[in-house]
Design a protein around this motif. Structure first.
Motif, PDB file in Angstrom:
ATOM      1  N   THR A   1     -21.956 -96.782 -14.841  1.00  0.00           N
ATOM      2  CA  THR A   1     -21.386 -96.553 -13.476  1.00  0.00           C
ATOM      3  C   THR A   1     -22.565 -96.700 -12.420  1.00  0.00           C
ATOM      4  O   THR A   1     -23.418 -95.485 -12.692  1.00  0.00           O
ATOM      5  CB  THR A   1     -20.425 -95.565 -13.413  1.00  0.00           C
ATOM      6  N   VAL A   2     -22.775 -97.375 -11.680  1.00  0.00           N
ATOM      7  CA  VAL A   2     -23.877 -97.448 -10.666  1.00  0.00           C
ATOM      8  C   VAL A   2     -23.370 -97.022  -9.000  1.00  0.00           C
ATOM      9  O   VAL A   2     -22.552 -97.773  -8.774  1.00  0.00           O
ATOM     10  CB  VAL A   2     -24.658 -98.746 -10.494  1.00  0.00           C
ATOM     11  N   ALA A   3     -23.878 -95.959  -8.662  1.00  0.00           N
ATOM     12  CA  ALA A   3     -23.616 -95.538  -7.471  1.00  0.00           C
ATOM     13  C   ALA A   3     -25.104 -95.703  -6.528  1.00  0.00           C
ATOM     14  O   ALA A   3     -26.142 -95.488  -6.835  1.00  0.00           O
ATOM     15  CB  ALA A   3     -23.016 -94.122  -7.060  1.00  0.00           C
ATOM     16  N   PRO A   4     -24.798 -96.375  -5.219  1.00  0.00           N
ATOM     17  CA  PRO A   4     -23.686 -96.774  -4.705  1.00  0.00           C
ATOM     18  C   PRO A   4     -23.066 -98.047  -5.284  1.00  0.00           C
ATOM     19  O   PRO A   4     -23.748 -98.664  -5.833  1.00  0.00           O
ATOM     20  CB  PRO A   4     -23.889 -97.108  -3.231  1.00  0.00           C
ATOM     21  N   ALA A   5     -21.699 -98.079  -5.059  1.00  0.00           N
ATOM     22  CA  ALA A   5     -21.126 -99.355  -5.758  1.00  0.00           C
ATOM     23  C   ALA A   5     -21.657-100.769  -5.203  1.00  0.00           C
ATOM     24  O   ALA A   5     -21.402-101.684  -5.812  1.00  0.00           O
ATOM     25  CB  ALA A   5     -19.726 -99.430  -5.510  1.00  0.00           C
ATOM     26  N   ALA A   6     -22.180-100.667  -3.829  1.00  0.00           N
ATOM     27  CA  ALA A   6     -22.590-102.070  -3.211  1.00  0.00           C
ATOM     28  C   ALA A   6     -23.809-102.415  -3.938  1.00  0.00           C
ATOM     29  O   ALA A   6     -24.286-103.582  -3.495  1.00  0.00           O
ATOM     30  CB  ALA A   6     -23.006-101.649  -1.702  1.00  0.00           C
ATOM     31  N   ALA A   7     -24.612-101.587  -4.713  1.00  0.00           N
ATOM     32  CA  ALA A   7     -25.832-101.984  -5.156  1.00  0.00           C
ATOM     33  C   ALA A   7     -25.703-103.075  -6.324  1.00  0.00           C
ATOM     34  O   ALA A   7     -24.945-103.096  -7.098  1.00  0.00           O
ATOM     35  CB  ALA A   7     -26.504-100.912  -5.902  1.00  0.00           C
ATOM     36  N   GLY A   8     -26.431-104.306  -6.121  1.00  0.00           N
ATOM     37  CA  GLY A   8     -26.102-105.163  -6.948  1.00  0.00           C
ATOM     38  C   GLY A   8     -27.390-105.474  -7.978  1.00  0.00           C
ATOM     39  O   GLY A   8     -28.367-104.935  -7.627  1.00  0.00           O
ATOM     40  N   GLY A   9     -27.230-105.922  -9.177  1.00  0.00           N
ATOM     41  CA  GLY A   9     -28.296-105.885 -10.195  1.00  0.00           C
ATOM     42  C   GLY A   9     -27.675-105.927 -11.551  1.00  0.00           C
ATOM     43  O   GLY A   9     -26.484-106.492 -11.761  1.00  0.00           O
ATOM     44  N   THR A  10     -28.589-105.671 -12.660  1.00  0.00           N
ATOM     45  CA  THR A  10     -28.022-105.729 -13.875  1.00  0.00           C
ATOM     46  C   THR A  10     -28.439-104.410 -14.803  1.00  0.00           C
ATOM     47  O   THR A  10     -29.070-103.499 -14.065  1.00  0.00           O
ATOM     48  CB  THR A  10     -28.804-106.749 -14.736  1.00  0.00           C
ATOM     49  N   VAL A  11     -27.687-103.983 -15.609  1.00  0.00           N
ATOM     50  CA  VAL A  11     -28.150-103.006 -16.558  1.00  0.00           C
ATOM     51  C   VAL A  11     -28.203-103.440 -17.848  1.00  0.00           C
ATOM     52  O   VAL A  11     -27.777-104.189 -18.576  1.00  0.00           O
ATOM     53  CB  VAL A  11     -26.592-101.998 -16.528  1.00  0.00           C
ATOM     54  N   ARG A  12     -29.161-102.727 -18.691  1.00  0.00           N
ATOM     55  CA  ARG A  12     -29.569-102.911 -19.769  1.00  0.00           C
ATOM     56  C   ARG A  12     -29.394-101.878 -20.546  1.00  0.00           C
ATOM     57  O   ARG A  12     -29.247-100.507 -20.058  1.00  0.00           O
ATOM     58  CB  ARG A  12     -31.451-102.746 -20.003  1.00  0.00           C
ATOM     59  N   PHE A  13     -28.423-101.833 -21.581  1.00  0.00           N
ATOM     60  CA  PHE A  13     -27.885-100.763 -22.541  1.00  0.00           C
ATOM     61  C   PHE A  13     -28.956-100.518 -23.631  1.00  0.00           C
ATOM     62  O   PHE A  13     -29.408-101.550 -24.133  1.00  0.00           O
ATOM     63  CB  PHE A  13     -26.663-101.159 -22.986  1.00  0.00           C
ATOM     64  N   LEU A  14     -29.525 -99.110 -23.762  1.00  0.00           N
ATOM     65  CA  LEU A  14     -30.528 -98.968 -24.810  1.00  0.00           C
ATOM     66  C   LEU A  14     -30.175 -97.850 -25.693  1.00  0.00           C
ATOM     67  O   LEU A  14     -29.500 -97.049 -25.463  1.00  0.00           O
ATOM     68  CB  LEU A  14     -31.801 -98.349 -24.154  1.00  0.00           C
ATOM     69  N   ASP A  15     -30.482 -98.188 -26.739  1.00  0.00           N
ATOM     70  CA  ASP A  15     -30.111 -97.172 -27.968  1.00  0.00           C
ATOM     71  C   ASP A  15     -31.653 -96.693 -28.338  1.00  0.00           C
ATOM     72  O   ASP A  15     -32.296 -97.231 -29.281  1.00  0.00           O
ATOM     73  CB  ASP A  15     -29.871 -97.976 -29.460  1.00  0.00           C
ATOM     74  N   GLY A  16     -32.085 -95.706 -27.790  1.00  0.00           N
ATOM     75  CA  GLY A  16     -33.564 -95.279 -27.792  1.00  0.00           C
ATOM     76  C   GLY A  16     -34.351 -96.121 -27.109  1.00  0.00           C
ATOM     77  O   GLY A  16     -34.087 -96.483 -25.835  1.00  0.00           O
ATOM     78  N   THR A  17     -35.232 -96.965 -27.676  1.00  0.00           N
ATOM     79  CA  THR A  17     -36.068 -97.889 -26.805  1.00  0.00           C
ATOM     80  C   THR A  17     -35.596 -99.367 -27.176  1.00  0.00           C
ATOM     81  O   THR A  17     -36.032-100.092 -26.817  1.00  0.00           O
ATOM     82  CB  THR A  17     -37.580 -97.638 -27.200  1.00  0.00           C
ATOM     83  N   THR A  18     -34.550 -99.435 -28.172  1.00  0.00           N
ATOM     84  CA  THR A  18     -33.816-100.673 -28.335  1.00  0.00           C
ATOM     85  C   THR A  18     -32.961-101.252 -27.586  1.00  0.00           C
ATOM     86  O   THR A  18     -31.734-100.515 -27.388  1.00  0.00           O
ATOM     87  CB  THR A  18     -33.498-100.520 -30.071  1.00  0.00           C
ATOM     88  N   GLN A  19     -33.144-102.348 -27.058  1.00  0.00           N
ATOM     89  CA  GLN A  19     -31.985-103.037 -26.096  1.00  0.00           C
ATOM     90  C   GLN A  19     -30.729-103.482 -26.940  1.00  0.00           C
ATOM     91  O   GLN A  19     -31.084-104.063 -27.961  1.00  0.00           O
ATOM     92  CB  GLN A  19     -32.475-104.148 -25.347  1.00  0.00           C
ATOM     93  N   LEU A  20     -29.854-103.109 -26.713  1.00  0.00           N
ATOM     94  CA  LEU A  20     -28.475-103.624 -27.110  1.00  0.00           C
ATOM     95  C   LEU A  20     -27.921-104.805 -26.307  1.00  0.00           C
ATOM     96  O   LEU A  20     -27.468-104.911 -25.203  1.00  0.00           O
ATOM     97  CB  LEU A  20     -27.271-102.452 -27.035  1.00  0.00           C
ATOM     98  N   GLY A  21     -27.777-105.924 -27.086  1.00  0.00           N
ATOM     99  CA  GLY A  21     -27.299-107.179 -26.494  1.00  0.00           C
ATOM    100  C   GLY A  21     -28.037-107.536 -25.417  1.00  0.00           C
ATOM    101  O   GLY A  21     -29.431-107.490 -25.486  1.00  0.00           O
TER     102      GLY A  21
END
Length: 432
Positions: free
Chosen positions: A185-205
């Motif tokens: 969940t990113v606030a403020p909600a108007a902020a556009g962009g992308t999210v990287r999900f990380l397991d430690g330093t390893t990117q998931l997907g």
């Protein structure tokens, strides 16, 4: 008379100039066109810094004068004049042909004149190209600044800070292979962009676009162990919004509980004296324990994978139960019950024999020989020349006249509960 005329002429001129300046803030003139931007120097400063405005181009003809106003929180809605109606020719020219206008006072001075003390948010400077007199204008140059505190400003749009939080469903702990949904969940909600999900330093997907303030990713690839999961937000417009990263979310994945691969079954020859095995297989087991049951009742002390069937098992039904365990849980499999058959006949090792003086009237004693497994009781049949002697069924026999000159034997039957009987006949002796 001449002096009075001169004074009247100067007064009339002053009234005309003041009237021309006042018209800038009025509504009599036509709406001005936007001619371009202005550079604010210095680009960052304080409420007491001197500010210079430089237009992106010269004023169009037939403009001869300029006026500068500022709008923003605390100032009048129509703006406050910070440079009154002045000839353009009094200002220097930039290399691009623009007009260089140094403000004679600071923003703190202008705020004090307007009657407020707190500078905050955006303020817009507007330089209007105009004629010296009248209401005619020929376009505007504009430049904003932002006060990020009561004393500090910048000429670029402030970056809005963002926060990113991370949640996971289902709640930890889960077993390996579980589909885990990660929600950033990113606030403020108007902020556009992308999210990287990380397991430690390893990117998931792959990075996930933020929609309406959230980004989600579902993964079943988390390995067994404790993970530090994070969500890292990257804005699509870094000039407007800052990047942010969530606090680490501790998430535990446990090994799957054991599962039965092959159900338990009693294998081997199911009869007394034989060894049978509890055949079973599990996945994910760190240990397996066993129990044996007779007619549905657990047998005390019978905890091995194999078991030798005892006399007491005949003719009952036996089964085995296997329980696999690991750090997550356990799984149990109980075999079908099978009926225990009679064990094999006792096997003779040393043959029976007859002891005593082999003559009529002397007691003959049967020696039973040896048996495997050991017999617990015996029965006897004495025979004359291979034929049973009526009533001669004890362990001893006294020959009669009828036995003189004949061959005497004894047949021993060895007995043990749960086993078939074993029989063996002694070597014959001749009765004298």
């Amino acid at each position: 008379m001449h002096a009075k005329a001169v004074r009247r002429s100067l007064a009339a001129t002053l009234v005309s100039v003041l009237a021309a300046g006042a018209l800038v803030l009025g509504t009599g003139g036509a709406e001005a066109d936007v001619l371009g931007s202005m550079e604010v120097s210095p680009a960052t400063g304080t409420d007491t810094s001197g500010i210079t405005l430089t237009t992106a181009a010269p004023c169009p003809e037939p403009a001869t004068n300029l006026i500068v106003a500022v709008k923003g929180s605390g100032f009048p809605a129509e703006g406050q004049i910070v440079v009154s109606n002045s000839p353009i020719s009094t200002y220097s020219t930039a290399p691009n042909g623009g007009i260089v206008v140094p403000l004679t006072q600071t923003m703190r001075d202008y705020a004090s004149t307007a009657g407020f003390t707190t500078l905050q948010g955006r303020y817009d400077f507007t330089l209007t190209c105009r004629a010296a007199f009248g209401s005619a204008t020929y376009g505007d140059f504009a430049a904003p600044i932002w006060f990020t505190s009561n004393t500090a400003y910048q000429s670029t749009t402030p970056t809005t800070a963002t926060t990113t939080t991370l949640a996971a469903s289902p709640a930890s702990p889960v077993v390996e292979g579980t589909a885990v949904k990660l929600t950033a969940t990113v606030a403020p909600a108007a902020a556009g962009g992308t999210v990287r999900f990380l397991d430690g330093t390893t990117q998931l997907g792959t990075p996930v676009a933020v929609t309406g303030g959230t980004a989600t990713l579902t993964t079943s690839a988390l390995a067994v162990g404790t993970h530090a999961l994070k969500a890292e937000f990257t804005p699509s417009d870094p000039a407007a919004y800052g990047a942010s990263v969530s606090a680490p979310l501790s998430y535990t994945v446990k090994i799957k509980p054991p599962a039965v691969v092959t159900a338990a079954k009693v294998t081997g020859t199911v009869r007394v004296g034989s060894t049978v095995t509890c055949s079973v297989s599990f996945s994910g087991a760190s240990s397996v324990s066993y129990a044996w049951l007779r007619d549905g009742t657990v047998l005390s002390g019978a905890t091995g994978r194999t078991r030798t069937l005892a006399s007491a098992d005949y003719p009952h039904r036996i089964a085995c139960r296997a329980t696999a365990t690991n750090s997550t849980g356990s799984a149990t499999s109980t075999s079908p019950a099978v009926t225990v058959a009679l064990g094999p006949a006792l096997k003779n090792g040393t043959k029976p024999s007859i002891a005593g003086t082999h003559r009529v009237g002397y007691r003959q004693t049967a020696r039973t020989g040896t048996w495997t497994p050991a017999a617990t009781s015996y029965s006897y049949v004495w025979k004359r020349d291979g034929r049973a002697i009526s009533g001669a069924t004890r362990s001893t026999y006294v020959p009669t006249r009828a036995d003189r000159g004949h061959n005497l034997t004894v047949t021993v039957t060895a007995k043990r509960a749960g086993y078939a009987n074993g029989t063996a006949t002694s070597v014959s002796v001749r009765i004298g």
